[in-house]
Design an enzyme around this catalytic site. Structure first.
Site, PDB file in Angstrom:
ATOM      1  N   ASP A 484       0.801  -1.228   0.000  1.00  0.00           N
ATOM      2  CA  ASP A 484       0.000   0.000   0.000  1.00  0.00           C
ATOM      3  C   ASP A 484       0.828   1.268   0.000  1.00  0.00           C
ATOM      4  O   ASP A 484       0.321   2.344  -0.317  1.00  0.00           O
ATOM      5  CB  ASP A 484      -0.865   0.040   1.269  1.00  0.00           C
ATOM      6  CG  ASP A 484      -2.125  -0.767   1.123  1.00  0.00           C
ATOM      7  OD1 ASP A 484      -2.701  -0.768   0.032  1.00  0.00           O
ATOM      8  OD2 ASP A 484      -2.538  -1.397   2.118  1.00  0.00           O
TER       9      ASP A 484
HETATM   10  C1  BGC Z   1       0.375   1.081   6.309  1.00  0.00           C
HETATM   11  C2  BGC Z   1       0.068  -0.162   5.529  1.00  0.00           C
HETATM   12  C3  BGC Z   1      -1.411  -0.345   5.416  1.00  0.00           C
HETATM   13  C4  BGC Z   1      -2.104   0.906   4.944  1.00  0.00           C
HETATM   14  C5  BGC Z   1      -3.596   0.717   4.997  1.00  0.00           C
HETATM   15  C6  BGC Z   1      -0.350   2.250   5.726  1.00  0.00           C
HETATM   16  O1  BGC Z   1      -0.097   3.385   6.475  1.00  0.00           O
HETATM   17  O2  BGC Z   1       1.773   1.275   6.307  1.00  0.00           O
HETATM   18  O3  BGC Z   1       0.666  -1.278   6.120  1.00  0.00           O
HETATM   19  O4  BGC Z   1      -1.680  -1.356   4.498  1.00  0.00           O
HETATM   20  O5  BGC Z   1      -1.736   2.010   5.725  1.00  0.00           O
HETATM   21  O6  BGC Z   1      -4.290   1.789   4.529  1.00  0.00           O
HETATM   22  C1  NOJ Z   2      -1.612  -3.948   5.461  1.00  0.00           C
HETATM   23  C2  NOJ Z   2      -2.819  -3.962   4.591  1.00  0.00           C
HETATM   24  O1  NOJ Z   2      -3.941  -4.405   5.336  1.00  0.00           O
HETATM   25  C3  NOJ Z   2      -2.606  -4.846   3.383  1.00  0.00           C
HETATM   26  O2  NOJ Z   2      -3.718  -4.756   2.538  1.00  0.00           O
HETATM   27  C4  NOJ Z   2      -1.340  -4.484   2.663  1.00  0.00           C
HETATM   28  O3  NOJ Z   2      -1.166  -5.397   1.625  1.00  0.00           O
HETATM   29  C5  NOJ Z   2      -0.150  -4.506   3.594  1.00  0.00           C
HETATM   30  N1  NOJ Z   2      -0.398  -3.674   4.726  1.00  0.00           N
HETATM   31  C6  NOJ Z   2       1.152  -4.057   2.918  1.00  0.00           C
HETATM   32  O4  NOJ Z   2       1.143  -2.707   2.616  1.00  0.00           O
END
Ligand code: BGC
Ligand code: NOJ
Length: 812
Positions: A484
């Site tokens: 993400d």
């Molecule tokens: C986090 C990710 C997460 C995302 C969800 C980010 O700030 O680092 O791990 O998947 O937020 O929106």
């Molecule tokens: C957490 C999120 O829930 C997931 O959708 C994502 O793939 C991972 N973070 C990595 O960014």
């Protein structure tokens, strides 16, 4: 350092020191009523939706930790005031133990000869939490104690509750009748519901107003009423409604008394016209209280809960020489998978319950971990997810659990999303053999008039990738793929000066090698599925597209020694030796190899060697290396994290499993299992003071080697790590893999192992699979006998006779 121990026979983790490095929690509930409970009785409850139907209050980043609220008990024994769960009074106890088990938590505290144990659980099919309280006088003198219970109500909407004080300090309403304290705020106008807290014994007194109970300037640790030994019988009127019972308890030497407290939630029937009458309909509450009015009934409900978990955990049972591995596979990893199914990413000590809905990619991946436990519920979930898909094959990134509608604020354009739907559906079919799911008429964007069979959704998922290819013929990344925080789409033409946004809808030209790898892996599954259902033409088309994508990856996605991660919006490589930082990323190595890229020409091995050299640490594999130390506007959020945390070179446990799978695929079982043990929680138990999170469940992230807190985990419980690590160990390493026509046996294990046994319930039959490794190899099956008859190949036949079948597998 350890703070407890595993009791595998009872499927419990037993905490013996209340001052764990972080609150170590458990989950209660499996259907609609859920609670989080920490080892010192902190936590809260909600009904269905942690944001909109919050029953009790919790303050997240409170000081000190985990005094945000809980299901507290206090004892005033005439000499001292203390809590059996240590907190909130924090009086040193003579004995303390917290047993987190499957759907229940039992906390035991002992002081001055009074032993108190409280078992918290949510009975099956019940919208309530039971507290079974057992008090035993171990001394040889008579004891007269006062026992106080305590919960603090949340005014239903958790976000509003912690922000809109000008209104909410005027709305609180309660009612007390006999031993039941009802919380009925807003019952007149807005909602046809209420909550209650009861005890199955006469009470000495009660409080329902927080200030009267506590005193204006006191805290949970020193409530006035408890220290004085006198409740005030307060009736809350606005401000902060609570529920606290006070019971006088006399205990002869050796005597034991048992009580049942019940924290319940009642949603009236829609046609139950009690709104506006200034009274609530207590009928349902009274029925529920009646049901759990005796200890015998409570014990029966506990037995039922144990049976329920026995059944869920009977589908895959490992018997190996390694206790840590057995407990991960048989108990805790599968338990965590069920919790992620129930909670998605909504409510933990890191997810506030008011933030996220259900994630499309997250929920599809979660299915891989629990489909064997509750296939029917997996089927339902797949259809719910597919119903939020858009007509072009893309998907809303999230949907709301109450409405099941796609979330417009967040929208879509995360270009990995659609492929996960294929994977979850395929894994459901492989588990159950139920192809009829493909015919279920499933709407696009929740619009019934746009319904098509699920198979059509899968086709559009597959084509969504092909319809969104970039300049190198690789898939466009969109707003982001699985990662993400890798936000590659920007709006100006100058690198470094661009205006970057994470909400770009038009998805510019940045391309993802990770999605390309996913396409090879999952697209091939789609092609095989089409073959199975007799759609030859579609199968051939899909196989051909996958082959083509593999060629593109080998041409444009290979960096010399490993797979490139992406191309940014300026067409420059990301995750390449050409970059100063972030030269190698983990995701494309795992998924390209799972997509069978580089298996024949040695490049897969080369990439995995690079992973070992550059990403492996003693605590797991970091996501990228070297960590970003500067902000790169054209990469987005990933470079905003300090080096070593989260996506910026943290150990992201989710994608470690892809490397385990890749190592298993190339036949390096020793490495696959070594990586497994570096992050599997049971193996981190001994270093709990460094790891800090629960040693019985995975955390999303462990700080990487660039971080000063290297080895410290965060974000435990609600993570795709649970399902993927279960897939890695159960299917890739231990090698018992459901496939379309039966169970495939294809282990990839450490050479030193002599063997192991897996008992697997599958499509109605039970297979006891004994793997023997006389020649000490990692992989390769030389002989399989089923019920003493040798079979050819490594797919176990389907019997459909509901019987036990003995399977012997010889490796070598
Ligand atoms: C986090 C990710 C997460 C995302 C969800 C980010 O700030 O680092 O791990 O998947 O937020 O929106
Ligand atoms: C957490 C999120 O829930 C997931 O959708 C994502 O793939 C991972 N973070 C990595 O960014």
């Amino acid at each position: 350092m350890k703070y407890g121990f595993f009791d595998d026979l009872n499927r419990e983790y037993v905490i013996t020191n209340p001052q764990t490095p972080y609150p170590w929690i458990n989950y209660l509930g499996s259907q609609e009523f859920f609670s989080l409970i920490s080892n010192t009785a902190g936590g809260y409850s909600f009904y269905k939706d942690a944001r909109l139907r919050r029953i009790t209050r919790y303050r997240y980043n409170n000081v000190p930790l985990d005094l945000g609220g809980g299901k507290y008990y206090y004892i005033n024994d005439g000499e001292e005031v203390w809590s059996p769960g240590w907190a909130p009074v924090k009086k040193d106890l003579d004995n303390y133990e917290c047993r987190h088990g499957m759907g229940y938590t039992k906390i035991l505290g002992e002081l001055n000869g009074i032993k108190t144990s409280i078992t918290y659980f949510v009975p099956l099919n019940t919208n309530a939490e039971v507290h079974k309280v057992v008090i035993n006088n171990k001394s040889n003198v008579e004891k007269n104690i006062k026992l106080f219970s305590f919960v603090e109500w949340c005014l239903w909407n958790a976000l509003d509750d912690m922000t809109n004080f000008q209104r909410n300090y005027n709305t609180g309403e309660v009612e007390v009748e006999d031993s039941v304290i009802y919380h009925k705020t807003e019952y007149k106008e807005r909602r046809n519901h209420y909550a209650f807290f009861s005890v199955n014994a006469p009470i000495y007194g009660f409080d329902s107003d927080r200030e009267s109970f506590m005193g204006t300037y006191n805290g949970f640790h020193n409530p006035d009423a408890v220290f004085k030994g006198e409740p005030t019988n307060s009736i809350a009127d606005g401000w902060h409604p609570i529920a606290s019972h006070c019971l006088e308890i006399n205990l002869k030497p050796g005597e034991t008394k048992e009580l049942v407290f019940l924290l319940g939630y009642i949603e009236n029937d829609p046609d139950d016209k009690w709104e506006g009458k200034n009274i609530i309909n207590k009928k349902k509450a009274k029925e529920m209280i009646q049901t759990f009015s005796t200890i015998e009934a409570v014990d029966r409900a506990l037995d039922d809960l144990a049976d329920y978990w026995d059944q869920l955990l009977s589908k895959y049972i490992l018997d190996s020489h390694d206790d840590k591995l057995n407990r991960m596979v048989n108990i805790w990893n599968q338990y965590q998978c069920m919790v992620t199914f129930n909670l998605s990413r909504s409510a933990s000590y890191f997810e506030s319950g008011i933030g996220r809905g259900m994630g499309f990619r997250d929920s599809n991946q979660d299915i891989l971990g629990f489909v064997h436990q509750v296939p029917d519920r997996a089927r339902e979930r797949i259809i719910d997810l597919a119903s939020t898909q858009l007509e072009d094959g893309g998907a809303y990134h999230q949907y709301q659990p109450l409405t099941k509608k796609g979330n417009n604020e967040i929208g879509g354009n995360f270009n990995d999303d659609p492929l996960w739907l294929i994977l979850s559906t395929v894994s459901y079919i492989k588990e159950t053999g139920d192809y009829s799911i493909l015919d279920v008429m499933t709407p696009y964007d929740n619009d019934e008039s746009k319904s098509k069979p699920l198979s059509d959704h899968l086709k559009r998922s597959f084509d969504h990738v092909l319809n969104n290819l970039g300049p190198h013929g690789l898939p466009l990344i969109g707003r982001a793929d699985w990662n993400d925080c890798l936000n590659l789409n920007c709006f100006s033409s100058e690198p470094g000066e661009s205006f970057q946004t994470t909400t770009s809808k038009d998805g510019r030209v940045a391309e993802s090698v990770m999605i390309a790898g996913m396409f090879c892996y999952i697209g091939e599954e789609y092609a095989r599925l089409m073959e199975k259902v007799g759609n030859k033409e579609e199968a051939n088309r899909a196989f051909a597209e996958v082959r083509k994508m593999r060629e593109v990856i080998m041409e444009h996605g290979w960096d010399g020694s490993w797979f490139v991660r992406a191309y940014d919006d300026f067409g420059r490589k990301v995750g390449s030796h050409e970059n100063e930082e972030g030269k190698i990323f983990i995701e494309s190595q795992g998924l390209c190899i799972m997509g069978r890229c580089g298996l024949e020409d040695g490049r897969a091995i080369q990439a995995l060697d690079a992973v070992e050299e550059r990403l492996a640490t003693k605590y797991g594999l970091v996501l990228l290396n070297p960590a970003y130390t500067k902000y790169y506007i054209e990469y987005g959020e990933i470079s905003t994290y300090p080096a070593g945390y989260k996506e910026n070179a943290g150990i992201f446990c989710h994608n470690n499993a892809w490397i385990m799978a890749a190592e298993a695929i190339v036949g390096r079982g020793d490495k696959a299992f070594d990586y497994y043990t570096r992050i599997a929680p049971a193996y981190t138990e001994e270093r709990s003071e460094i790891h800090r999170m629960e040693p019985y469940v995975y955390s999303q992230m462990i700080a990487g080697k660039d971080a000063s807190r290297f080895g410290e985990a965060k974000n435990s419980w609600l993570t795709g790590t649970a399902s993927w690590n279960f897939v890695a160990i159960s299917q890739y390493i231990l090698g018992i893999k459901p496939d379309f026509d039966g169970l495939i046996v294809d282990p990839s294990i450490p050479k030193g192992w002599d063997g192991y046994t897996v008992t697997r319930q599958y499509r109605g039959d039970t297979y006891r699979i004994t793997v023997k490794n006389p020649n000490h190899v990692s992989c390769g099956v030389s002989k399989i006998t089923v019920d003493n008859k040798e079979i050819s190949g490594n797919i176990l036949p389907l019997f459909g006779d509901g019987k036990l079948h003995e399977v012997e597998v010889i490796l070598g």
